[in-house]
Design a protein around this motif. Sequence first.
Motif, PDB file in Angstrom:
ATOM      1  N   MET A   1      -4.071   3.059  13.303  1.00  0.00           N
ATOM      2  CA  MET A   1      -2.865   3.722  12.792  1.00  0.00           C
ATOM      3  C   MET A   1      -2.268   3.308  11.455  1.00  0.00           C
ATOM      4  SD  MET A   1       0.001   3.247  15.480  1.00  0.00           S
ATOM      5  CE  MET A   1       1.280   1.611  15.132  1.00  0.00           C
ATOM      6  N   LEU A   2      -2.533   1.957  11.323  1.00  0.00           N
ATOM      7  CA  LEU A   2      -2.067   1.327   9.781  1.00  0.00           C
ATOM      8  C   LEU A   2      -3.462   1.087   9.113  1.00  0.00           C
ATOM      9  CD1 LEU A   2       0.623  -1.098  11.218  1.00  0.00           C
ATOM     10  CD2 LEU A   2       0.888   0.907  10.036  1.00  0.00           C
ATOM     11  N   MET A   3      -4.460   0.555   9.525  1.00  0.00           N
ATOM     12  CA  MET A   3      -5.559   0.118   8.617  1.00  0.00           C
ATOM     13  C   MET A   3      -6.337   1.301   8.175  1.00  0.00           C
ATOM     14  SD  MET A   3      -5.566  -2.959   7.896  1.00  0.00           S
ATOM     15  CE  MET A   3      -7.128  -2.561   7.285  1.00  0.00           C
TER      16      MET A   3
ATOM     17  N   GLY B   1      -7.554   4.350   0.591  1.00  0.00           N
ATOM     18  CA  GLY B   1      -7.260   4.235  -1.042  1.00  0.00           C
ATOM     19  C   GLY B   1      -8.160   3.271  -1.548  1.00  0.00           C
ATOM     20  N   LEU B   2      -8.890   2.322  -1.004  1.00  0.00           N
ATOM     21  CA  LEU B   2      -9.525   1.020  -1.416  1.00  0.00           C
ATOM     22  C   LEU B   2     -10.775   1.597  -2.168  1.00  0.00           C
ATOM     23  CD1 LEU B   2      -8.930  -1.454   1.303  1.00  0.00           C
ATOM     24  CD2 LEU B   2      -7.685  -1.101  -0.979  1.00  0.00           C
TER      25      LEU B   2
ATOM     26  N   GLY C   1       0.849  -1.163  -0.022  1.00  0.00           N
ATOM     27  CA  GLY C   1       0.070  -0.014   0.211  1.00  0.00           C
ATOM     28  C   GLY C   1       0.844   1.353   0.044  1.00  0.00           C
ATOM     29  N   ALA C   2       0.586   2.132  -0.755  1.00  0.00           N
ATOM     30  CA  ALA C   2       1.115   3.609  -0.831  1.00  0.00           C
ATOM     31  C   ALA C   2       1.386   4.284   0.536  1.00  0.00           C
ATOM     32  CB  ALA C   2       0.361   4.493  -1.768  1.00  0.00           C
ATOM     33  N   ALA C   3       0.341   4.097   1.293  1.00  0.00           N
ATOM     34  CA  ALA C   3       0.164   4.882   2.707  1.00  0.00           C
ATOM     35  C   ALA C   3       1.022   4.421   3.585  1.00  0.00           C
ATOM     36  CB  ALA C   3      -1.234   4.747   3.125  1.00  0.00           C
ATOM     37  N   THR C   4       1.347   2.900   3.638  1.00  0.00           N
ATOM     38  CA  THR C   4       2.065   2.293   4.742  1.00  0.00           C
ATOM     39  C   THR C   4       3.408   1.731   4.303  1.00  0.00           C
ATOM     40  OG1 THR C   4       1.092   0.367   4.984  1.00  0.00           O
ATOM     41  CG2 THR C   4       0.218   2.089   6.259  1.00  0.00           C
TER      42      THR C   4
END
Length: 153
Positions: free
Chosen positions: A118-120, A126-127, A69-72
């Motif tokens: 904090m991660l999910m 973005g899904l 994932g781009a976010a994490t």
Amino acid sequence: MTKATHTLRLSIALLATLAMAACSQSSVESAGKSAADPGHASGEHGSRSSAGLPQGRSGVGERLATAKGAATGQSCIDCHGADGNNPIDPTYPKLGGQYGDYLAHALQAYRSGDRNHMLMSPQAAGLGDQDIADLAAYFGSRPGQLRDLHGLK
């Protein structure tokens, strides 16, 4: 394990089981309505999901589960394990064999901000609806480690 810890774990498991049963019951009721009204099954979005999502594709979901994932910079399987049954942290849920509708509702809640982690939360932000349906179909199709907690002390 202390009695308080054991009681807390059982309470959490019971609440999760009740939530899953509610999702499952919605699916059963929806399926019953669909049999009576074939047009009802597809609805506006071509969905049989209580989450209002399109039909999930397990193969696509498997590819999404391994994509970073781009976010994490993490993928689903980095934290939850290849089949969703081997989380890197004992507080992370096992996803394998879980009800697809339950997983879809959880991902939608992370995406909307109704549920926070904090991660999910950034991972789910973005899904799209099809991505959520595909991930739910994949992890729901994996072998599960869910068990009946009735009678545990």
